[in-house]
Design an enzyme around this catalytic site. Structure first.
Site, PDB file in Angstrom:
ATOM      1  N   CYS A 111       1.042  -1.329  -4.264  1.00 54.28           N
ATOM      2  CA  CYS A 111       1.544  -2.372  -3.376  1.00 54.28           C
ATOM      3  C   CYS A 111       0.724  -3.642  -3.593  1.00 54.28           C
ATOM      4  CB  CYS A 111       1.429  -1.915  -1.923  1.00 54.28           C
ATOM      5  SG  CYS A 111       2.135  -3.096  -0.733  1.00 54.28           S
ATOM      6  N   CYS A 335      -0.660   6.433   3.756  1.00 53.62           N
ATOM      7  CA  CYS A 335      -0.102   5.804   2.550  1.00 53.62           C
ATOM      8  C   CYS A 335      -1.091   5.691   1.412  1.00 53.62           C
ATOM      9  CB  CYS A 335       0.338   4.394   2.850  1.00 53.62           C
ATOM     10  SG  CYS A 335       1.171   4.249   4.368  1.00 53.62           S
TER      11      CYS A 335
END
Ligand code: SAH
Length: 349
Positions: A111, A335
């Site tokens: 990300c 995550c």
């Protein structure tokens, strides 16, 4: 050779047309792949034998390979590290809940958002996932559940990645998973979570899909939010909340705001009051998430009484709020934690 796993029926029809294959075969092939879990043309027994023999010379069907699996002690959460054709890996999580099986989907490998508390972003973004790769995450789990006569009922786009930074592929994936020739998952059973990318929120609003929008806030003032989530410098708090409000009014769907609780950082009574003020008058609810400590950062969860104090301030202001049921903390289900461990152990970093 083209991998056709992830093509929609209209896209498959185009491929068929250029090969002079009748258009209705496209739906048959899609149903075999997406509804029946076929990973070879040989299995597609309602296609003529000659066609079954020809198709592998032009197309492949490539899902994802599971390289590691973790199960929580209570058996409710399973986490999978899946590898795609080019060797890129992502995490997908299955949460078995009383109301159904929910899958947490990654939308990017890594990300780019740089949130300070999140393990997904520690090594930046490797690449966007295609619609087919997101579908492979879900169908991999669906196939596994099929063995026990179950299926995937709900999706949360809360794995690694920022869905709004991979908007077109994410939308293609949502349309695919909803299609009658695929899992036919209702949009109402899908939650898309964003760090607050305003143009993405505005685009999604106009799509007319009743998906639930979830916005990660994590702080109720700009100074702290910019520290925790650098994207706040581009899309500041008030503008993000205004976009959420508009989304709710336009779609008539309740927007969820996620708020991680970090001990001594964003969990005071004053923080709770500021949060209530921000959201006042909005069709919204707050999802409080005691932080999953990430090995690479040294933040902790607040003690129970501090969490309850935060919750009761929100209640005083009539803001609907829940504390997220913790699932899978023992298998590093926050995550990006699993992928980082894999990358580190395999010497990639
Ligand atoms: N990029 C999107 C979706 C992925 S993250 C977004 O930011 O919303 C899904 C949620 O998990 C987000 O709210 C994210 O902030 C949160 N999260 C990330 N790291 C976490 C951690 N260590 N503990 C608890 N929640 C975390």
């Amino acid at each position: 050779m083209e991998n056709i796993f992830g093509l929609s029926v209209p896209e498959m029809e185009n491929r068929c047309a250029s090969l002079r294959i009748p258009a209705y075969r496209a739906r048959q092939i899609a149903e075999w792949m997406y509804k029946k879990g076929a990973d070879s043309f040989e299995a597609m027994t309602n296609l003529p034998k000659a066609l079954r023999a020809f198709l592998p010379s032009v197309f492949s069907i490539s899902w994802a390979e599971c390289v590691q699996r973790w199960d929580s002690v209570d058996g409710c959460t399973s986490k999978f590290l899946l590898r795609f054709e080019d060797g890129v890996t992502v995490e997908t999580v299955l949460m078995r809940q009383p109301y159904g099986n929910s899958v947490c989907v990654s939308t990017q490998a890594g990300c780019a958002m740089g949130c300070a508390f999140c393990a997904s972003t520690l090594h930046g973004v490797t690449r966007d996932l295609t619609a087919g790769e997101m579908l492979a995450e879900v169908l991999f789990i669906n196939e596994m559940l099929r063995g026990s006569d179950q299926r995937v009922d709900m999706l949360v786009l809360m794995g690694s990645g920022e869905p709004m930074m991979n908007y077109d592929n994410v939308l293609a994936f949502l349309r695919l998973i909803h299609a009658d020739y695929c899992l036919n998952i209702s949009y109402r059973n899908i939650t898309l979570s964003t760090s607050g990318i305003i143009p993405g929120i505005e685009r999604l609003k106009k799509e007319g899909l009743p998906v639930t929008l979830s916005i990660s806030l994590h702080a109720a003032n700009d100074v702290l939010r910019s520290e925790l989530m650098p994207i706040n410098r581009k899309y500041p708090l008030r503008e993000v909340v205004a976009a959420g409000k508009e989304y709710g009014e336009y779609t008539k769907r309740r927007v969820t705001y996620e708020y991680i609780l970090i001990n001594g950082v964003n969990d005071s009574k004053k923080d709770a009051g500021n949060l209530a003020n921000l959201l006042r008058g909005q069709l919204a609810s707050v999802n409080l998430i005691p932080i999953n400590p990430v090995r690479e950062r040294n933040w902790e969860r607040p003690p129970k009484d501090r969490i309850n104090q935060f919750l009761s301030v929100l209640e005083e202001f009539h803001i609907t709020a829940t504390v997220r049921r913790e699932m899978g903390a023992d298998i590093q289900a926050a995550c990006g934690q699993l992928r980082n461990q894999h990358l580190t152990e395999s010497g990639c970093f």
